[in-house]
Design an enzyme around this catalytic site. Structure first.
Site, short mmCIF file in Angstrom:
data_model
loop_
_atom_site.label_atom_id
_atom_site.label_comp_id
_atom_site.label_asym_id
_atom_site.label_seq_id
_atom_site.Cartn_x
_atom_site.Cartn_y
_atom_site.Cartn_z
N GLY A 97 0.92 -1.12 -0.18
CA GLY A 97 0.09 -0.11 -0.06
C GLY A 97 0.85 1.26 -0.05
O GLY A 97 1.82 1.55 -0.59
N ILE A 98 0.24 2.32 0.68
CA ILE A 98 1.18 3.48 0.86
C ILE A 98 1.28 3.78 2.31
O ILE A 98 0.60 3.51 2.92
CB ILE A 98 0.23 4.56 -0.07
CG1 ILE A 98 1.38 5.82 -0.19
CG2 ILE A 98 -1.08 4.82 0.73
CD1 ILE A 98 0.58 6.76 -1.16
N GLY A 99 2.34 4.64 2.61
CA GLY A 99 2.60 4.83 3.95
C GLY A 99 4.23 4.41 4.42
O GLY A 99 4.90 3.91 3.60
N GLY B 3 -8.80 -3.81 0.49
CA GLY B 3 -8.49 -5.06 -0.01
C GLY B 3 -7.75 -6.12 0.81
O GLY B 3 -7.14 -7.14 0.30
N GLU C 77 -3.22 -3.31 -5.52
CA GLU C 77 -4.60 -2.47 -5.78
C GLU C 77 -4.00 -1.01 -5.94
O GLU C 77 -4.71 -0.43 -6.47
CB GLU C 77 -5.24 -2.75 -4.84
CG GLU C 77 -5.11 -2.23 -3.26
CD GLU C 77 -5.92 -2.48 -2.16
OE1 GLU C 77 -6.75 -3.27 -2.48
OE2 GLU C 77 -5.76 -1.76 -0.93
#
Length: 626
Positions: A219-221, A340, A242
């Site tokens: 993901g992001i972060g 997700g 995703e």
């Protein structure tokens, strides 16, 4: 009239201002806003500022990066937001009851939209300018937008020359869009957070689980960025995710991500939306390696599983000692969404060689609250069930919960909790009868850096690592699997039982004055050998003892364990070893002899008492023994 001329004329006919476009929306309709960096900011602003005629309209979307003025209290009569995923711009509205949350797997949202179970009347988009054939690209957001485009009766799009033309299932005939609003504004960016020590350590532990040739979902972060930063030495990684961020771009440019060995869409960076910096967006433009696909493709667990060595890396807000995961609520209030997580964890589980991984800091609120909890807070929902959870990672290490009992899970999770909370968690586990009444609390942080794969003299690869409190049962199985002769050699006499108390002592370590190393099979993770030392306060030498499973004896396991335990002892300033060995235990005597250390041996009643002194090192006089 030629076809190119035809679409250009149609394009000109559809050009309007944002205010004019919004006037075509009727009251009582459900409006979808494109996701992430593709949010059409001018249309959103016009909808609120110029949409006086609107009333009782519902606004739906995934996470968006821009403003969300439709959730302000003053707009309550005109707009009601339904969040598929709760972002920072709508979180307070959801928590105060001014907006709603729909818990749903991201993989299933397109089906809900196409089947009109979740009706979409209007889609507000941001697209690239049309190409020579009259096709625009959805650019950075395909996810659930693709299904909304197909289902909505009214399509309104900003046309922005800064929107990259991405490949895959991202193209749309311009003639299908009813109103086009020309803009030339910078795309919304998701600024990377600087890495801190906690995220770096989590990234290191997660990266240790990822082999060459793996396919990644991240993901992001901070934590995803930290994981990607740790993978710079890997080879031929792939991407099926995703959401794609700057960290992926950097690994592609470094030659780490190639997708060559991917088993689904090899060579392609498969994603449903892109979010990050302007540099990432520019890199995405006309990049043939990027394959944009909708969420029902990227997140379908069956498609995820088609990628061999699928590594699904997701975050969590809290995990209880049985393995239940809270990911959309905190403190009894909705915070984010299902997204997700379950899609990818289940898909990775079914992937050949795949690993479902959950990563989270051990604490929250500046260290005041443990994220590893005896039980989730009252009112907190479970996003991922305990049966779906395999690997849980904090800055204190990795807990592998798959196939483990509640007792084993509780011990593994306490072992990676923040040390300040371990005693409290253990007391809670004892109160619930999840662990044995005399279970000890892990005393120190596990020395993960000392785990290494070693090659024995017989060319067997073994993982040599410090023992953990969770190894108790594995070591008990090792002891009970010894032949009578091996047992006699190790314990200098016959020993028929190896109770919990004995095994717990074997793994109750401070990793300084006492340390045990286990040798594990890479295939089965079974423990095939162990060595432990305990520093003798009187001599300052470390009493050392070895056990190797019968079917692994004579293959160099003892030699490898001797070398590694010597390295560990030397690094801790221990001056040498002492051991009691039967005179008939030739294999063990050979291990000591082959160490190359000078040996002083005293024989008494059929037993050699050995002393082996190390060469003087920088820490030789540094160890203080209590």
């Amino acid at each position: 009239m030629d076809e190119n001329r035809d679409w250009r004329e149609r394009y000109a006919d559809r050009l309007v201002t944002a205010e004019q476009a919004i006037r075509s929306i009727l009251p009582g309709r459900r409006i979808l806003i494109a996701s992430g960096a593709a949010e059409p900011v001018s249309l959103v602003r016009a909808m609120v500022e110029q949409g006086d005629h609107l009333a009782d309209n519902e606004v739906v979307h995934l996470l968006t990066l821009g403003p969300a003025p439709y959730v302000e209290p003053a707009q309550a009569q005109r707009f009601r937001h339904i969040a598929f995923f709760i972002g920072p711009n709508v979180r307070l509205a959801v928590q105060e009851g001014r907006a709603d949350f729909m818990p749903v797997f991201l993989s299933e949202i397109p089906e809900l939209i196409r089947g009109r179970r979740v009706r979409i009347d209007v889609a507000l988009l941001q697209v690239s300018p049309p190409d020579a054939h009259g096709y625009v690209s959805l650019g950075l957001s395909v996810d659930i937008v693709r299904s909304a485009v197909d289902a909505a009766s009214l399509l309104i799009a900003e046309v922005n020359p800064r929107m990259p033309r991405t490949h895959g299932d991202s193209f749309l005939e311009m003639r299908r869009i009813h109103h086009l609003v020309p803009v030339d504004t910078p795309l919304l960016e998701a600024r990377a957070e600087p890495l801190d020590e906690v995220s770096r350590r989590i990234g290191m532990h997660v990266a240790s689980l990822i082999p060459d040739g793996a396919t990644l979902q991240t993901g992001i972060g901070r934590i995803p960025d930290a994981v990607l930063a740790q993978l710079i030495e890997r080879h031929d990684l792939g991407v099926h995710t995703e959401m794609m961020s700057d960290g992926v771009m950097r690994l592609v440019e470094a030659g780490v991500i190639t997708g060559r060995v991917k088993t689904l869409l090899p060579g392609k960076l498969v994603t449903s939306f892109i979010m990050g910096s302007r540099a990432l967006y520019e890199w995405s433009h006309e990049n043939p390696a990027i394959e944009m696909r909708p969420s029902d493709f990227t997140n379908d667990p069956l498609n995820v599983a088609r990628n061999e060595k699928m590594m699904a890396i997701n975050g969590a807000l809290a995990v209880d000692l049985t393995g239940q995961v809270a990911a959309d609520m905190v403190g009894g209030r909705f915070y984010s969404g299902i997204g997700g997580q379950v899609d990818f964890l289940r898909g990775a589980r079914r992937s050949r060689g795949g690993k479902p991984i959950l990563a989270l800091p051990s604490t929250a609120k500046g260290g005041a609250v443990s994220r590893i909890q005896a039980a989730l807070e009252p009112g907190t929902g479970v996003v991922t069930s305990r049966g779906d959870v395999h690997y849980v990672v904090t800055e204190y290490g990795v807990a592998d919960l798959w196939g483990k009992s509640i007792r084993e899970r509780a011990l593994a999770l306490i072992d990676i909790a923040h040390p300040d909370f371990r005693a409290e968690l253990m007391a809670a586990a004892k109160g619930r009868r999840w662990v044995l009444p005399d279970q000890v609390v892990p005393r120190a942080s596990y020395p993960w850096s000392e785990a290494r794969v070693e090659l024995t003299l017989s060319n067997d690869e073994l993982l040599i690592r410090p023992a953990r409190i969770t190894d108790e049962r594995a070591l008990q199985e090792l002891m009970y699997g010894l032949s009578s002769e091996s047992c006699y050699r190790r314990f200098l006499g016959l020993k028929k039982t190896h109770p919990h108390e004995e095994m717990q002592h074997l793994v109750d370590l401070d990793y300084e004055h006492n340390l045990a190393l286990v040798a594990c099979s890479l295939d089965t993770e079974e423990v095939v050998g162990v060595v432990r030392y305990d520093v003798d306060p009187a001599t300052r030498l470390a009493d050392v003892a070895f056990v190797v499973r019968d079917d692994w004896q004579g293959r160099g396991v003892g030699t490898v364990l001797m070398r590694r335990i010597r390295e560990a002892a030397t690094a801790r300033g221990i001056p040498g070893f002492q051991a009691d060995v039967l005179v008939t235990n030739k294999p063990m005597l050979d291990v000591f002899q082959e160490s190359g250390l000078p040996i002083r041996a005293v024989r008494e009643d059929g037993v050699y008492h050995l002393e082996l002194h190390f060469p003087v090192g920088p820490r030789a006089q540094a160890l203080a023994v209590p």
